[in-house]
Design an enzyme around this catalytic site. Sequence first.
Site, PDB file in Angstrom:
ATOM      1  N   GLU A 299      73.188  11.616  -7.762  1.00 40.74           N
ATOM      2  CA  GLU A 299      73.027  10.220  -7.075  1.00 40.74           C
ATOM      3  C   GLU A 299      74.421   9.667  -7.045  1.00 40.74           C
ATOM      4  OE1 GLU A 299      72.699   5.877  -7.029  1.00 40.74           O
ATOM      5  OE2 GLU A 299      73.562   7.067  -8.734  1.00 40.74           O
ATOM      6  N   GLU A 300      75.281   9.986  -7.988  1.00 40.82           N
ATOM      7  CA  GLU A 300      76.349   9.250  -8.288  1.00 40.82           C
ATOM      8  C   GLU A 300      77.633   9.515  -7.100  1.00 40.82           C
ATOM      9  OE1 GLU A 300      76.937   6.725 -10.024  1.00 40.82           O
ATOM     10  OE2 GLU A 300      75.724   6.499 -11.505  1.00 40.82           O
TER      11      GLU A 300
ATOM     12  N   ASP B 258      73.111   3.389 -16.974  1.00 33.73           N
ATOM     13  CA  ASP B 258      73.378   3.941 -15.568  1.00 33.73           C
ATOM     14  C   ASP B 258      73.089   5.311 -15.492  1.00 33.73           C
ATOM     15  OD1 ASP B 258      73.426   4.274 -12.752  1.00 33.73           O
ATOM     16  OD2 ASP B 258      75.613   4.085 -12.708  1.00 33.73           O
TER      17      ASP B 258
ATOM     18  N   ASP C 279      72.397  12.350 -13.256  1.00 30.02           N
ATOM     19  CA  ASP C 279      74.012  12.605 -13.241  1.00 30.02           C
ATOM     20  C   ASP C 279      74.504  11.285 -13.918  1.00 30.02           C
ATOM     21  OD1 ASP C 279      73.274  11.408 -10.626  1.00 30.02           O
ATOM     22  OD2 ASP C 279      75.067  12.053  -9.967  1.00 30.02           O
TER      23      ASP C 279
END
Length: 451
Positions: free
Chosen positions: A157-158, A123, A93
């Site tokens: 994850e974000e 990222d 993500d």
Amino acid sequence: MTLEDSRVNGAPAGLTGDTADLLQQMIRNECVNDGTKASGHEFRNAQTLAAYLGDTGFDVARFEPAPGRESLVARIEGTDPSAPALCLMGHIDVVPVDPAGWTRDPFAGERVGDEIWGRGAVDMLNLTASMAVAFRQLALHGPRFAGDLVFFAAADEESGGEHGIRWLAKNEPDAIRADYVLTENGGLHNGAHVGVKVAEKGVAWHRLRVRGTAGHGARPWRADNALARAAQIIQRLTDYRPAPRLDDLWRLKVATLDVPDDLRAALLDPARLDDCLGTMPNKNLAAYLHACTHTTFSCNVVSGPMKTNVIPGTVDLDVDVRSLPGEDADEVRAHLVAALGDLLDDVDVDIFLHQPANASPTATPLWDSLQRAVNQRFPASRIGPELAVGLTDARIYRDLGAVAYGAGLFSPTLDPSDYARRFHGDDERIDLESLALSTRFWIDVVSDFLG
Ligand SMILES: [Zn+2]
């Protein structure tokens, strides 16, 4: 292998070409996680990776705990069930963009000269792509290792991993089981040192419900406006100056910094550190060094039932609090009391995400493998342990008992401060040489560690 070894007619080819292609596809898949359950759409990147790994002959499992929130796990079983398993973990993500700040389409995944542009280029779709390429290369052409090799492409994850690693850790722990984990984000050069993240700050995301009294916007005189009170709270948190805390990891970090001796001495002196950071010309480096040594408070969201002609009776203020290693909930609370004083009387405090800092030791065989793999490309470089100041999925694996590091290997020309600025920032992009180095690096580390 460097970029020059794998370029055909100016375009990246071979394994670097695979990494570049995968990265471009994943950027274009636009798996934007805005924190809501309905966002993310990571099934698109999971699909791209599943198609890429489809010819390896190894099981590729996909998990979808909520609609569209897909994670993918592939495993090459080792020959010895008692040998340690190594996982390459990357999230799939990305965070939202403000297109106004970009000079190119953030989701076009363009190659411009020797750089690939787009949200996720640093990222961390770059690393996730290079991990997938390394995994496939080893699956197709590598020896059979004693221990398992796992590739884990994680959703969400974000936003803390509720629909990704945290769900898998709770519901499918065998699928992601590993003793050692490599994930974001190390591999940047600082003189003769290459950084590896060994620890991570804690998060204590606060929601402060600020109370006032609702009323008519046409009669504000002596009103009890919750938004005005929230503004005072924001100002106090912004001005708050907690004392720095210097630990061994900080001393190791300062030792590897490429700075003059008098600056190094100031960075190690708690009485001089804040002034030193306040005047450092490189603001990005100063912000990172500040975060390494302080509990931080960032007021990032205000929400509530607001309307132009209504004096708000309540306002919710989200504060991104990051705690230092060893700092517990009581100490975080003490900071809040010190910062807000009497204003706390009109606030209900809710901590909606709380995960303390954690760390992995460096006296491990994986640490030694990382050192040797770095030396294959950069014979004189030493790896240096660092603190990650942001949230990553490494913390979840550490809580499960694994050793987890943030690694990678980038081009020495990539400035760590420039790189850091692109995280969640505008004009995110990565150079092809870094993609070549990272791809080769994972193959070298895995071969050294599991071989
Ligand atoms: Zn990330």
